[in-house]
Enzyme design. Structure first.
Site, short mmCIF file in Angstrom:
data_model
loop_
_atom_site.label_atom_id
_atom_site.label_comp_id
_atom_site.label_asym_id
_atom_site.label_seq_id
_atom_site.Cartn_x
_atom_site.Cartn_y
_atom_site.Cartn_z
N ASP A 31 -2.09 20.18 34.48
CA ASP A 31 -2.93 20.55 33.46
C ASP A 31 -3.58 21.67 33.73
O ASP A 31 -4.18 21.85 35.07
CB ASP A 31 -4.17 19.30 33.34
CG ASP A 31 -4.80 19.31 32.07
OD1 ASP A 31 -4.43 18.43 31.13
OD2 ASP A 31 -5.50 20.18 31.66
N ILE A 32 -3.89 22.64 33.01
CA ILE A 32 -4.69 23.90 33.36
C ILE A 32 -6.12 23.69 33.63
O ILE A 32 -6.57 24.46 33.97
CB ILE A 32 -4.23 24.81 32.01
CG1 ILE A 32 -4.54 26.23 32.20
CG2 ILE A 32 -5.25 24.37 30.92
CD1 ILE A 32 -4.05 27.16 31.41
N ASN A 88 -4.54 10.17 24.71
CA ASN A 88 -5.82 10.29 23.77
C ASN A 88 -5.34 10.45 22.28
O ASN A 88 -4.44 11.21 21.93
CB ASN A 88 -6.59 11.74 24.18
CG ASN A 88 -7.32 11.42 25.41
OD1 ASN A 88 -7.75 10.37 25.52
ND2 ASN A 88 -7.19 12.53 26.25
N GLY A 94 -10.70 12.44 21.93
CA GLY A 94 -10.74 14.10 22.48
C GLY A 94 -9.26 14.54 22.48
O GLY A 94 -8.98 15.46 23.35
N GLN A 95 -8.35 14.32 21.67
CA GLN A 95 -7.14 14.74 21.38
C GLN A 95 -7.28 16.14 21.17
O GLN A 95 -7.96 16.48 20.02
CB GLN A 95 -6.17 13.87 20.54
CG GLN A 95 -4.71 14.60 20.56
CD GLN A 95 -3.56 13.78 19.77
OE1 GLN A 95 -4.03 12.93 19.19
NE2 GLN A 95 -2.46 14.18 20.08
N SER A 96 -6.66 17.23 21.92
CA SER A 96 -6.84 18.61 21.53
C SER A 96 -5.49 19.19 21.19
O SER A 96 -5.35 20.21 20.51
CB SER A 96 -7.65 19.21 22.66
OG SER A 96 -6.79 19.27 23.93
N HIS A 101 1.33 13.51 24.81
CA HIS A 101 1.46 13.88 26.19
C HIS A 101 0.44 12.78 27.00
O HIS A 101 -0.43 12.11 26.42
CB HIS A 101 0.81 15.16 26.59
CG HIS A 101 -0.56 15.45 25.89
ND1 HIS A 101 -0.65 15.75 24.61
CD2 HIS A 101 -1.91 15.12 26.39
CE1 HIS A 101 -2.08 15.73 24.19
NE2 HIS A 101 -2.78 15.41 25.23
N HIS A 103 -1.45 11.62 30.36
CA HIS A 103 -2.29 12.30 31.32
C HIS A 103 -1.92 11.39 32.30
O HIS A 103 -2.22 10.01 32.56
CB HIS A 103 -3.72 12.35 31.07
CG HIS A 103 -4.06 13.03 29.90
ND1 HIS A 103 -4.54 14.35 30.26
CD2 HIS A 103 -4.21 12.93 28.76
CE1 HIS A 103 -5.05 14.99 29.03
NE2 HIS A 103 -4.81 14.18 27.99
P1 AMP Z 1 -5.77 16.06 25.19
O1 AMP Z 1 -6.99 16.58 25.34
O2 AMP Z 1 -5.67 14.67 25.32
O3 AMP Z 1 -5.04 16.59 23.94
O4 AMP Z 1 -5.07 16.82 26.45
C1 AMP Z 1 -4.60 18.17 26.25
C2 AMP Z 1 -4.56 18.62 27.75
O5 AMP Z 1 -4.05 19.97 27.75
C3 AMP Z 1 -5.95 19.01 28.30
O6 AMP Z 1 -6.43 18.36 29.26
C4 AMP Z 1 -5.97 20.62 28.48
O7 AMP Z 1 -6.64 20.99 29.71
C5 AMP Z 1 -4.48 20.58 28.55
N1 AMP Z 1 -3.89 22.08 28.30
C6 AMP Z 1 -4.23 22.87 27.30
N2 AMP Z 1 -3.71 24.16 27.38
C7 AMP Z 1 -2.63 24.05 28.46
C8 AMP Z 1 -2.01 24.87 28.98
N3 AMP Z 1 -1.42 25.95 28.62
N4 AMP Z 1 -1.33 24.28 30.45
C9 AMP Z 1 -1.50 23.28 30.73
N5 AMP Z 1 -2.35 22.45 30.41
C10 AMP Z 1 -3.03 22.63 29.10
#
Ligand code: AMP
Ligand code: ZN
Length: 115
Positions: A31-32, A88, A94-96, A101, A103
């Site tokens: 994760d970034i 999520n 908090g899904q972004s 995916h 975690h």
């Molecule tokens: P979620 O908030 O459950 O949707 O998780 C999305 C995750 O993706 C977050 O923990 C972000 O930090 C991670 N993320 C976003 N962009 C990247 C990226 N380019 N490389 C790796 N992880 C990322």
């Protein structure tokens, strides 16, 4: 694949990631913005928007994603102490990124209930 999906692009190698594992059907990468000493994401190649769209056809895939996360936990030596596997779903959770995916979080004590 949806053209604007970040994780489809990561799977395709169009956006770089710190890869942990890859096969034709799924991959894992760091994760970034890690929120724990171990924070790895496991994604399928298939664009499934969230865990809510998982269907019976994904049974084997889901099993393999969990199996991979467990294996990485073993490799990182967090299995005995414990770790958390999280999907999520939606804004309140908090899904972004709207590409399924899992975690893998570990390496520190985690509170319950989650914030
Ligand atoms: P979620 O908030 O459950 O949707 O998780 C999305 C995750 O993706 C977050 O923990 C972000 O930090 C991670 N993320 C976003 N962009 C990247 C990226 N380019 N490389 C790796 N992880 C990322
Ligand atoms: Zn996608």
């Amino acid at each position: 694949m949806p053209q604007d999906c970040l994780f489809c692009k990561i799977f395709a190698g169009e956006i770089p990631s710190k890869e942990v594992f890859r096969d034709p059907e799924m991959m894992a990468f760091e994760d970034i913005r890690p929120v724990a000493p171990v924070h790895v994401l496991v994604i399928p190649k298939e664009h499934v928007p969230s865990v809510a769209e998982v269907q019976s056809q994904h049974q084997a895939l889901l099993y393999r994603m969990v199996e991979l996360a467990n294996r990485i936990a073993e490799e990182r030596q967090i299995s005995r102490e414990g770790y958390r596997l999280v999907f999520n779903k939606g804004p309140q959770a908090g899904q972004s990124v709207y590409h399924l995916h899992l975690h893998l979080l570990g390496g520190r004590a985690m509170g319950w209930p989650p914030g």
